[in-house]
Design an enzyme around this catalytic site. Structure first.
Site, PDB file in Angstrom:
ATOM      1  N   GLU A 153      -6.263  16.535  -8.949  1.00  0.00           N
ATOM      2  CA  GLU A 153      -6.984  16.882 -10.167  1.00  0.00           C
ATOM      3  C   GLU A 153      -8.489  16.978  -9.982  1.00  0.00           C
ATOM      4  OE1 GLU A 153      -6.122  14.450 -13.587  1.00  0.00           O
ATOM      5  OE2 GLU A 153      -6.532  16.105 -14.928  1.00  0.00           O
ATOM      6  N   HIS A 164      -4.117  17.575 -24.614  1.00  0.00           N
ATOM      7  CA  HIS A 164      -4.038  16.132 -24.352  1.00  0.00           C
ATOM      8  C   HIS A 164      -5.318  15.378 -24.712  1.00  0.00           C
ATOM      9  CE1 HIS A 164      -0.298  17.111 -22.454  1.00  0.00           C
ATOM     10  NE2 HIS A 164      -0.103  15.867 -22.055  1.00  0.00           N
ATOM     11  N   LYS A 166       1.191  11.400 -10.701  1.00  0.00           N
ATOM     12  CA  LYS A 166       0.245  10.590 -11.468  1.00  0.00           C
ATOM     13  C   LYS A 166       0.959   9.347 -11.968  1.00  0.00           C
ATOM     14  CE  LYS A 166      -3.299  13.483 -13.584  1.00  0.00           C
ATOM     15  NZ  LYS A 166      -3.900  13.773 -14.904  1.00  0.00           N
ATOM     16  N   GLU A 223       5.857  19.516 -24.466  1.00  0.00           N
ATOM     17  CA  GLU A 223       5.341  19.745 -23.106  1.00  0.00           C
ATOM     18  C   GLU A 223       5.973  21.003 -22.487  1.00  0.00           C
ATOM     19  OE1 GLU A 223       2.918  17.991 -21.639  1.00  0.00           O
ATOM     20  OE2 GLU A 223       2.899  16.034 -22.620  1.00  0.00           O
ATOM     21  N   ARG A 274      -5.763  21.467 -11.967  1.00  0.00           N
ATOM     22  CA  ARG A 274      -4.720  20.590 -12.504  1.00  0.00           C
ATOM     23  C   ARG A 274      -5.052  20.122 -13.915  1.00  0.00           C
ATOM     24  NH1 ARG A 274      -1.106  15.834  -9.659  1.00  0.00           N
ATOM     25  NH2 ARG A 274      -0.141  15.138 -11.576  1.00  0.00           N
ATOM     26  N   LYS A 290       4.938  23.027 -13.485  1.00  0.00           N
ATOM     27  CA  LYS A 290       4.152  21.834 -13.161  1.00  0.00           C
ATOM     28  C   LYS A 290       3.910  21.748 -11.656  1.00  0.00           C
ATOM     29  CE  LYS A 290       2.906  17.250 -13.854  1.00  0.00           C
ATOM     30  NZ  LYS A 290       2.861  16.116 -14.753  1.00  0.00           N
ATOM     31  N   ARG A 306       0.834  -1.222   0.000  1.00  0.00           N
ATOM     32  CA  ARG A 306       0.000   0.000   0.000  1.00  0.00           C
ATOM     33  C   ARG A 306       0.862   1.263   0.000  1.00  0.00           C
ATOM     34  NH1 ARG A 306      -2.868  -3.034   3.934  1.00  0.00           N
ATOM     35  NH2 ARG A 306      -4.547  -4.198   2.952  1.00  0.00           N
ATOM     36  N   HIS A 355       3.803  10.452 -27.881  1.00  0.00           N
ATOM     37  CA  HIS A 355       2.935  11.264 -27.038  1.00  0.00           C
ATOM     38  C   HIS A 355       3.104  12.770 -27.291  1.00  0.00           C
ATOM     39  CE1 HIS A 355       0.615  12.477 -23.554  1.00  0.00           C
ATOM     40  NE2 HIS A 355       1.647  13.152 -23.083  1.00  0.00           N
ATOM     41  N   ASN A 402      -3.691  19.263 -19.029  1.00  0.00           N
ATOM     42  CA  ASN A 402      -4.161  18.444 -20.143  1.00  0.00           C
ATOM     43  C   ASN A 402      -4.357  19.252 -21.423  1.00  0.00           C
ATOM     44  OD1 ASN A 402      -4.225  15.910 -18.881  1.00  0.00           O
ATOM     45  ND2 ASN A 402      -6.099  16.507 -17.803  1.00  0.00           N
ATOM     46  N   HIS A 408      -4.497  12.403 -26.868  1.00  0.00           N
ATOM     47  CA  HIS A 408      -4.743  11.008 -26.470  1.00  0.00           C
ATOM     48  C   HIS A 408      -5.591  10.287 -27.510  1.00  0.00           C
ATOM     49  CE1 HIS A 408      -3.955  11.498 -21.849  1.00  0.00           C
ATOM     50  NE2 HIS A 408      -2.853  11.435 -22.557  1.00  0.00           N
TER      51      HIS A 408
END
Lengths: 376, 376
Positions: free
Chosen positions: A245, A256, A152, A194, A249, A235, A130, A275, A253, A260
């Site tokens: 998010e 993105h 993330k 980016e 946040r 960032k 965990r 990407h 994106n 994506h």
């Protein structure tokens, strides 16, 4: 403790997340110093290094030697390179390796590689026992300025990209800028998309600086370190404002959602699209879509496209080699993306360079019409 | 909102975890009311119900009908029953089902079943889209008083039990006490071991109450609801003090270090040993080991064993049918358990009934000698 003070060329960005705060070190020679930097910050003395077949021959021995020299017992796992490695099967393999290495809560999983390795190893670090400690040693520009910062993690499923994962902040990020010298031009450019994104989100001065200085950033040296540090700082600011998010946040994106969808449409085939290239095309599309909604001016669209084109990035769907599926299929990929709430589409739109915002009520019919229009 | 006020026989325990706070409702008829209770608390209107082959025939239709009546679109997945379902393979299956149901961040995964289903479905809820809402509908006494509360989720690997998982708090727990009437005596007793545990940890009065009232608790009615509510309150107190198990939460593992080792030693074969039975034997061992270290008195050991024996629980390793592996193998299972920090063993010891404490410096040689001595 014996934390090392930064050498002159080095930059330190602190991500102030309370008990999850951590340092990002940016500069040359950091892999050779990794053991000392980690030993100065973590209590455990075991580490499981996760890397891939491309990166291992270049940097794995140096990293392991540095860890051992600092008294950290290191094991390593070398995975296939590429986006397909972000799978449940490889997640199992990583978890098994971490457990076999008897890594405990205060010990570390170390990701040595690009975003794929960072996302996968970070996910494993977040779920074994965990949560164990996690160190990012990003070896691509993309991962140095984006995926290694912010916590993330995740894997892809046949439903889409990054749909399964956790938030698990690293305890340290070591961005060794020496490794960028071995990247291909195409890889470096993809990461640069980016970097430019941070300017387009909310730093118009940084975007202007990039327009003026991008050649020096590509050449290496101080301008490159400056651009990476500015990106990490940007960032960090967004992540600190909204770690999980729930709101702002989502600005990260920018480009993105379209990006994506294009990656999914090309089956994550890096020969066709990586990407950062998807993000570059996506950012131009986001600016065009914003102009179509009378939010941004056509001049801003031109400026964004001109800069990305100047550095050699693709800016149009037609720049992607091979056939694309129809606009409806792209729309379907967007709808299954995670930026959807109760059927409404959340999009990052913009009022101009550095004036992005989160719009959570964009009608999907508008997006579909736009995609049809822009489809090559 | 239209939250329903508790019926007279019903108890509500609030787990005050700030923005992750949630209610536990305990009483009869809650499955039939589940839809309304969930709709009153969650924004989403989709749910993926995860259950198993034993539970589904009894309660799945009623739960789905209740959800649909409250305007919540429900899908369901029925998995094999048993500890072996807590695997990576089934985790993949659950994640896939949740994504196929297009469950988004404000929608819910609902666990309808015992601890296995709760741990597995909760893990999936914690990682799909990096976390969606989660509702527990525990159908065993064990899960009503223990695993459904506190946010620990996970799966087993060949390295041991619960070694991979996340902390992901539920948004609501609905403990329908009607379902307990269909449990076998053995299952109910196994859950009761965890009820007794709360007394042994730090509530000597509750333990004395159980000694006096256990027959009524087994018979059902108000005493049973009272015992479950007291257990949930006790668990909530510990979880609130230490949500991510950095310290006092480890107290909940009283009897579990030995218990887990015995479960591993019997290959999680429920014909030989179920979790609660392992905990019962483990609690007696923990008291004996504490007495051996001159911490607890032999009279306390006798009292603990006498009560657990009175309700029909096993209390000795020799009570487990079949051969056990040698003490060294049990010790090995303990060492790979997650309650290990830099080689030192963390154990829950006790100074007497309701006087447990976390000891993090127990030499493994002492434990091994003790296991050799107690080995049947």
């Amino acid at each position: 403790m014996n934390a090392i003070s930064p050498a002159p060329a080095e930059r330190l960005v602190r991500v102030p997340l309370g008990e999850r705060a951590y340092d990002i070190l940016i500069g040359p020679g950091l892999i050779a110093r990794a053991g000392r930097e980690i030993a100065a910050r973590l209590k455990g003395r075991k580490a499981a290094v996760i890397t891939d077949e491309n990166v291992a021959p270049r940097y794995l021995d140096a990293l392991v030697a540095s860890l051992e020299a600092a008294g950290i017992q290191a094991s390593s796992l070398i995975l296939p390179a590429g986006e397909k490695t972000k799978s449940f099967e490889h997640l199992m393999t990583v978890c098994d390796a971490v457990l076999t290495a008897r890594v405990e809560r205060n010990d570390a999983v170390i990701a040595l590689g690009g975003g794929v390795i960072g996302d996968l190893a970070g996910f494993a670090a977040g779920i074994v026992r965990r949560g164990v400690r996690f160190v990012q040693v990003p070896t691509s520009l993309l991962s140095q300025v984006d995926s290694s910062v912010g916590g993330k993690t995740g894997i892809n499923t046949h439903h889409g990209k990054n749909l399964v994962g956790v938030f698990h902040q690293p305890d340290l990020v070591l961005a060794d800028t020496d490794v960028l010298n071995t990247l291909s031009e195409r890889e470096f450019r993809a990461g640069y998309a980016e970097v430019a994104k941070y300017g387009l989100i909310d730093k118009p001065d940084f975007f202007a600086w990039l327009e003026a200085n991008w050649r020096q950033v590509f050449a290496g040296g101080a301008a490159r370190i400056e651009a990476i540090a500015a990106s990490c700082q940007a960032k960090s600011d967004v992540v600190v404002a909204d770690e999980r998010e729930n709101g702002p946040r989502a600005l990260l994106n920018l480009g993105h959602t379209f990006g994506h969808a294009l990656e999914a449409a090309t089956a994550y085939d890096s020969r066709r699209l990586v990407h950062g290239e998807g993000v570059a095309i996506g950012m131009v599309l986001a600016h065009e879509f914003s102009a179509r909604l009378n939010l941004a001016s056509p001049d801003d669209v031109k400026r964004v496209e001109a800069h990305l084109k100047a550095v050699g990035l693709p800016t149009r769907m037609g720049d992607i080699p091979g056939e694309l599926p129809p606009a409806e299929a792209l729309m379907d990929a967007i709808a299954q993306d995670k930026k959807v709430k109760s059927g409404k589409l959340t999009f990052i739109l913009t009022r101009g360079i550095g004036q992005s915002f989160v719009a959570d009520d964009v009608p999907s019919s508008e997006v579909l019409n736009f995609l049809k229009e822009k489809h090559p």
